[in-house]
Structures are given as structure tokens and as C-alpha cells.
Design a protein around this motif. Structure first.
Motif, PDB file in Angstrom:
ATOM      1  N   LEU A  19       0.825  -1.209   0.000  1.00  0.00           N
ATOM      2  CA  LEU A  19       0.000   0.000   0.000  1.00  0.00           C
ATOM      3  C   LEU A  19       0.864   1.267   0.000  1.00  0.00           C
ATOM      4  O   LEU A  19       0.570   2.211  -0.728  1.00  0.00           O
ATOM      5  N   GLU A  20       1.916   1.271   0.799  1.00  0.00           N
ATOM      6  CA  GLU A  20       2.820   2.429   0.821  1.00  0.00           C
ATOM      7  C   GLU A  20       3.422   2.660  -0.568  1.00  0.00           C
ATOM      8  O   GLU A  20       3.475   3.804  -1.047  1.00  0.00           O
ATOM      9  N   ASP A  21       3.876   1.590  -1.199  1.00  0.00           N
ATOM     10  CA  ASP A  21       4.476   1.717  -2.529  1.00  0.00           C
ATOM     11  C   ASP A  21       3.446   2.167  -3.562  1.00  0.00           C
ATOM     12  O   ASP A  21       3.757   2.972  -4.446  1.00  0.00           O
ATOM     13  N   LEU A  22       2.234   1.657  -3.473  1.00  0.00           N
ATOM     14  CA  LEU A  22       1.193   2.073  -4.417  1.00  0.00           C
ATOM     15  C   LEU A  22       0.873   3.559  -4.265  1.00  0.00           C
ATOM     16  O   LEU A  22       0.685   4.269  -5.253  1.00  0.00           O
ATOM     17  N   HIS A  23       0.832   4.038  -3.035  1.00  0.00           N
ATOM     18  CA  HIS A  23       0.598   5.466  -2.812  1.00  0.00           C
ATOM     19  C   HIS A  23       1.764   6.303  -3.345  1.00  0.00           C
ATOM     20  O   HIS A  23       1.550   7.381  -3.909  1.00  0.00           O
ATOM     21  N   ALA A  24       2.980   5.799  -3.174  1.00  0.00           N
ATOM     22  CA  ALA A  24       4.147   6.503  -3.731  1.00  0.00           C
ATOM     23  C   ALA A  24       4.068   6.527  -5.254  1.00  0.00           C
ATOM     24  O   ALA A  24       4.355   7.557  -5.884  1.00  0.00           O
ATOM     25  N   ALA A  25       3.650   5.422  -5.855  1.00  0.00           N
ATOM     26  CA  ALA A  25       3.510   5.350  -7.310  1.00  0.00           C
ATOM     27  C   ALA A  25       2.456   6.349  -7.795  1.00  0.00           C
ATOM     28  O   ALA A  25       2.649   7.021  -8.814  1.00  0.00           O
ATOM     29  N   GLU A  26       1.379   6.447  -7.054  1.00  0.00           N
ATOM     30  CA  GLU A  26       0.309   7.384  -7.432  1.00  0.00           C
ATOM     31  C   GLU A  26       0.844   8.816  -7.427  1.00  0.00           C
ATOM     32  O   GLU A  26       0.556   9.595  -8.335  1.00  0.00           O
ATOM     33  N   LYS A  27       1.649   9.164  -6.435  1.00  0.00           N
ATOM     34  CA  LYS A  27       2.200  10.526  -6.359  1.00  0.00           C
ATOM     35  C   LYS A  27       3.155  10.799  -7.517  1.00  0.00           C
ATOM     36  O   LYS A  27       3.147  11.890  -8.095  1.00  0.00           O
TER      37      LYS A  27
END
Length: 117
Positions: free
Chosen positions: A31-39
Motif C-alpha cells: 500500500l505504501e508503494d502504491l501510494h508513492a507510485a500514485e504521487k
């Protein structure tokens, strides 16, 4: 049955608690990585990759898919597997800047895919 139980088909043969099981499968890190990818993806405009006509369209789909798994509406992780596979949508739009992050996301989702096969 909770969302994460569904994701893992409630199979916890090692008798771990739910939280320990999620940690084992690195769900929180995903989830942390997915949020970073979204940013990162929010910074890109235009382009084209398979099902997406622009980085903006991919960004919107990514936000929706993250919300789906994070807030319980969806248990299908195959979208992430397809989007973050080498030379797929993520690489097409973000390129070198996001290669390490994309590979990390793909590896985590790939473990789940292989475990559920």
C-alpha cells in the motif's frame, strides 16, 4: 469476511494472526508503494500505453484500484500485476524514474499471484 481475508482466501496454514499474515505478505508495504507510485504518476501528462490513452487516465485508474483494495470494495490484485509488470503501463509512462518502485510492486503482487495459483 474482511477484505484482506478474501485476498488471501482465508488460508493461514501457519496459524499467524491476521496482522502477522499481512506483514508476511507485505500488504502494508505494498500500500505504501502504491501510494508513492500514485504521487509519482500524478506528475506525468500525456503518453500512451495499451489500455491507457494518457498518464492522467492511468493515474485515475490507479487511484481507484488502490481505493478498492484499501477500503474493501475489491480483492482482485491482477490489475496491479498487469500494470507494474516489466515493460507495461508503469514503465511506459514513468520510465527510469520509477523502475525500482515498479519492480518492487510487481514482485509483491507476483508472490500473491503465485501463492494463489
Amino acid at each position: 469476511m474482511g477484505i484482506l481475508s478474501k485476498i488471501f482466501k482465508s488460508n493461514r496454514p501457519d496459524n499467524l494472526s491476521k496482522v502477522d499474515y499481512w506483514k508476511k505478505w507485505e500488504f502494508f508495504e505494498l500500500l505504501e508503494d502504491l501510494h508513492a507510485a500514485e504521487k509519482i504518476l500524478a506528475e506525468y501528462k500525456g503518453g500512451y500505453s495499451g489500455e491507457f490513452l494518457s498518464a492522467e487516465e492511468f493515474h485515475e485508474a490507479l487511484i481507484e484500484a488502490i481505493d478498492d483494495i484499501e477500503f474493501g470494495n475489491q480483492t482482485d490484485l491482477s490489475r496491479f500485476w498487469l500494470w507494474f509488470a516489466p515493460t507495461c503501463a508503469w514503465d511506459d509512462f514513468v520510465g527510469e524514474e520509477g523502475i525500482e518502485l515498479g519492480n518492487r510492486i510487481f514482485e509483491r503482487v507476483d508472490k500473491w499471484k503465485k501463492a494463489s495459483s
